[in-house]
Design a protein around this motif. Structure first.
Motif, short mmCIF file in Angstrom:
data_model
loop_
_atom_site.label_atom_id
_atom_site.label_comp_id
_atom_site.label_asym_id
_atom_site.label_seq_id
_atom_site.Cartn_x
_atom_site.Cartn_y
_atom_site.Cartn_z
N VAL A 186 0.75 -1.09 0.14
CA VAL A 186 -0.11 0.16 0.06
C VAL A 186 0.93 1.35 -0.02
CG1 VAL A 186 -1.59 1.42 1.24
CG2 VAL A 186 -1.94 -1.05 1.22
N THR A 187 1.88 1.13 0.79
CA THR A 187 2.83 2.38 0.88
C THR A 187 3.49 2.55 -0.47
OG1 THR A 187 3.19 1.72 3.10
CG2 THR A 187 4.90 3.18 1.85
N GLN A 188 4.28 1.52 -1.26
CA GLN A 188 4.65 1.51 -2.47
C GLN A 188 3.91 2.00 -3.45
OE1 GLN A 188 7.26 -1.89 -2.95
NE2 GLN A 188 8.36 -1.76 -0.92
N ARG A 189 2.74 1.30 -3.51
CA ARG A 189 1.68 1.33 -4.82
C ARG A 189 0.58 2.42 -4.40
NH1 ARG A 189 4.75 -0.42 -8.44
NH2 ARG A 189 4.92 -2.52 -7.42
N LEU A 190 0.67 3.75 -4.63
CA LEU A 190 -0.37 4.78 -4.37
C LEU A 190 -1.50 4.23 -5.29
CD1 LEU A 190 1.31 8.08 -3.61
CD2 LEU A 190 0.54 6.29 -1.79
N GLY A 191 -2.70 4.41 -4.64
CA GLY A 191 -3.83 4.13 -5.68
C GLY A 191 -4.62 2.89 -5.38
N ILE A 192 -4.00 1.75 -4.63
CA ILE A 192 -4.46 0.47 -4.58
C ILE A 192 -5.66 0.61 -3.57
CG2 ILE A 192 -3.91 -1.76 -3.20
CD1 ILE A 192 -1.36 -1.96 -4.29
N VAL A 193 -5.46 1.39 -2.50
CA VAL A 193 -6.74 1.55 -1.53
C VAL A 193 -7.98 2.21 -2.39
CG1 VAL A 193 -7.53 2.59 0.45
CG2 VAL A 193 -5.26 1.57 0.58
N ALA A 194 -7.55 3.15 -3.06
CA ALA A 194 -8.63 3.76 -3.84
C ALA A 194 -9.39 2.73 -4.73
CB ALA A 194 -8.14 5.11 -4.39
N THR A 195 -8.56 1.87 -5.55
CA THR A 195 -8.96 1.07 -6.30
C THR A 195 -10.09 -0.28 -5.66
OG1 THR A 195 -7.17 1.19 -7.91
CG2 THR A 195 -8.06 -0.71 -7.93
N LEU A 196 -9.62 -0.51 -4.63
CA LEU A 196 -10.11 -1.53 -3.93
C LEU A 196 -11.49 -1.10 -3.29
CD1 LEU A 196 -7.26 -3.29 -1.77
CD2 LEU A 196 -8.65 -4.24 -3.60
N ILE A 197 -11.76 0.36 -3.07
CA ILE A 197 -12.77 1.02 -2.59
C ILE A 197 -13.60 1.04 -3.65
CG2 ILE A 197 -13.89 3.03 -1.67
CD1 ILE A 197 -11.42 3.46 0.21
N LYS A 198 -13.07 1.40 -4.81
CA LYS A 198 -13.93 1.78 -6.07
C LYS A 198 -14.65 0.20 -6.53
CE LYS A 198 -12.83 4.12 -9.36
NZ LYS A 198 -11.91 4.51 -10.53
N GLN A 199 -13.88 -0.88 -6.15
CA GLN A 199 -14.50 -2.31 -6.56
C GLN A 199 -15.48 -2.73 -5.36
OE1 GLN A 199 -10.83 -4.40 -6.81
NE2 GLN A 199 -10.34 -3.48 -8.79
N ASN A 200 -16.04 -1.71 -4.52
CA ASN A 200 -17.00 -2.16 -3.43
C ASN A 200 -16.43 -3.05 -2.40
OD1 ASN A 200 -19.35 -2.25 -2.15
ND2 ASN A 200 -20.46 -3.39 -3.53
N LEU A 201 -15.42 -2.70 -1.85
CA LEU A 201 -14.65 -3.52 -0.80
C LEU A 201 -15.71 -3.76 0.49
CD1 LEU A 201 -11.90 -4.55 -0.34
CD2 LEU A 201 -11.46 -2.64 1.13
N ALA A 202 -15.66 -4.90 0.81
CA ALA A 202 -16.90 -5.17 1.82
C ALA A 202 -16.58 -4.37 3.16
CB ALA A 202 -16.81 -6.63 2.36
N ASP A 203 -17.67 -4.14 4.05
CA ASP A 203 -17.61 -3.12 5.07
C ASP A 203 -16.60 -3.72 6.07
OD1 ASP A 203 -19.24 -1.38 3.91
OD2 ASP A 203 -21.19 -2.00 4.92
N ILE A 204 -16.67 -4.91 6.39
CA ILE A 204 -16.00 -5.41 7.31
C ILE A 204 -14.54 -5.53 7.21
CG2 ILE A 204 -16.17 -7.98 6.50
CD1 ILE A 204 -16.20 -9.01 9.56
N THR A 205 -14.11 -5.72 5.90
CA THR A 205 -12.80 -5.89 5.18
C THR A 205 -12.28 -4.24 5.37
OG1 THR A 205 -13.31 -7.55 3.62
CG2 THR A 205 -11.31 -6.33 3.25
N PHE A 212 -6.02 -1.81 10.84
CA PHE A 212 -4.47 -2.20 10.99
C PHE A 212 -3.49 -1.72 9.90
CE2 PHE A 212 -7.13 -5.41 13.08
CZ PHE A 212 -6.67 -5.31 14.28
N ILE A 213 -4.10 -1.00 8.88
CA ILE A 213 -3.33 -0.30 7.76
C ILE A 213 -3.28 0.97 7.77
CG2 ILE A 213 -2.60 -0.69 5.39
CD1 ILE A 213 -2.42 -3.52 6.89
N PRO A 214 -2.65 1.67 8.73
CA PRO A 214 -2.61 3.28 8.88
C PRO A 214 -2.13 3.87 7.47
CG PRO A 214 -0.96 2.27 10.11
CD PRO A 214 -1.59 1.18 9.62
N GLU A 215 -1.51 3.21 6.61
CA GLU A 215 -1.06 3.71 5.51
C GLU A 215 -2.13 3.90 4.25
OE1 GLU A 215 2.31 1.84 7.32
OE2 GLU A 215 0.36 1.28 6.86
N SER A 216 -3.37 3.29 4.69
CA SER A 216 -4.45 3.47 3.69
C SER A 216 -4.70 5.24 3.44
CB SER A 216 -5.61 2.71 4.27
OG SER A 216 -6.00 3.13 5.48
#
Length: 373
Positions: A186-205, A212-216
């Motif tokens: 997540v630190t090295q590859r900016l945009g991954i969290v945004a990509t996962l959120i756009k893919q409708n990441l489950a609420d619990i995930t 646990f991942i402050p780099e988000s």
């Protein structure tokens, strides 16, 4: 006596070590962890991990990686599959096909993650070398890493990789190596969290990711741009993304006041704009509004709204600016509920409006603000 003297005089040569702990032996050690009749696969896994580390010292990385992948992708009762290193470098994601037992056993899981990191580096070098442009390579690697992170998030948040700490009366902790790999990617590859959120990441995930991942938080500017671009997402997806963005902003309110305030402000504005998507149009059944995949739009938006209201209630007491923004937004939604419920309203619609009003009033009470209606 002679043997003892030889052991004290010097260590075995590299050639002797190579013959003793070869990639084939590592492969057999991994497979033995899952054979019928094994008393403790954790003990066998630790032994396999020790052999893997010793083997790394005297054998080419490519040979070891191939042996490990062959072992973890093969059933204990069948012969190892034929896999070559070139194919692994082209598609490192194949290692994620490992069976559940490999993930559960600490030793084999660590071996697998080390090999995965090796293959990711080799794959990145090849992609950068043969891609027509750097942008093409970047998009490919972001997509690849998004799949890896999504897989690791699933197994981590589900409690699949819980490890015992070894202390009495202590709760199991998440796999440190898996968590660190997610944080690194997540630190090295900016945009991954945004990509996962756009893919409708489950609420619990998403909750696990934020906790646990402050780099988000590093993807906050990207999320802000996505929300400001009205044409990039459908209204439903935009509200879902706003819900995730608000969660990230609230959880990291102390890390960057300017960006968190902007992210929270835009997210709450989208929440207010989406009010009529939540309650549905007047005079027709709410279930008639559906996405292309057949999902009920109002039901999806309703869940996002209540989740955002709940997120507002969790804003830290030290974040006065965010708390004020949330209070104003909740008061506006409550006022809209009151206006909609006046006059002749269908019982079902009136009940939903009351639920929204009650949730806003409760959240506002937690924030210490009065309903500004």
């Amino acid at each position: 006596k002679t043997t003892l003297i030889c052991q004290k005089v010097g260590e075995p040569s590299d050639e002797m070590k190579k013959d003793y702990i070869s990639p084939t032996l590592v492969c057999d050690a991994i497979r033995s962890c899952f054979c019928d009749g094994v008393v403790s696969n954790e003990t066998a896994g630790m032994r396999a991990e020790s052999m893997f580390k010793l083997c790394q010292a005297v054998n080419p990385c490519s040979e070891i990686d191939v042996a490990v992948v062959r072992a973890i992708l093969t059933d204990s009762n069948s012969q190892p599959k034929f896999i070559n290193y070139s194919a692994l470098v082209k598609d490192p994601l194949v290692i994620l096909k490992a069976k559940a037992a490999v993930w559960k056993c600490r030793g084999t899981r660590r071996i697998m993650l080390r090999v995965l990191q090796n293959l990711m580096k080799a794959n990145e070098a090849e992609v950068m070398k043969y891609s027509t442009t750097d942008q093409v390579a970047k998009e490919f690697l972001t997509s690849r890493d998004a799949i890896i992170v999504r897989c690791l998030l699933f197994v981590c948040q589900s409690g699949f990789l819980l490890e015992e700490t070894g202390r009495e009366n202590s709760t199991p902790s998440h796999c440190v190596m898996s968590t660190n790999l997610i944080r690194s990617v997540v630190t090295q590859r900016l945009g991954i969290v945004a990509t996962l959120i756009k893919q409708n990441l489950a609420d619990i995930t998403l909750d696990w990711l934020v906790e646990f991942i402050p780099e988000s938080f590093f993807d906050s500017p990207i999320l802000l741009n996505i929300l400001l671009d009205r044409g990039s997402l459908s209204p439903t997806s935009r509200l879902i993304t706003a819900s995730a963005a608000l969660r990230i902003a609230v959880a990291n309110s102390s890390r960057g006041e300017s960006i968190t305030r902007q992210l929270a402000s835009v997210s709450l504005s989208i929440l207010i704009e989406s009010f009529y998507l939540v309650i549905g149009p007047v005079g027709i059944p709410v279930s008639v509004l559906r996405e292309d995949d057949g999902q009920d739009v109002t039901n999806i938006c309703r869940k996002s709204m209540f989740r955002m209201v709940k997120t507002c209630a969790s804003i830290n007491a030290k974040s006065a600016i965010l708390r004020n923004e949330a209070t104003i937004a909740l008061s506006k939604i409550a006022a809209m509920c009151k206006n909609e419920s006046s006059g002749g309203v269908a019982p079902r619609r009136k009940l939903l409006l009351k639920e929204i009003w009650d949730a806003c009033a409760q959240a506002n009470s937690v924030l210490g603000g009065a309903m500004q209606i």
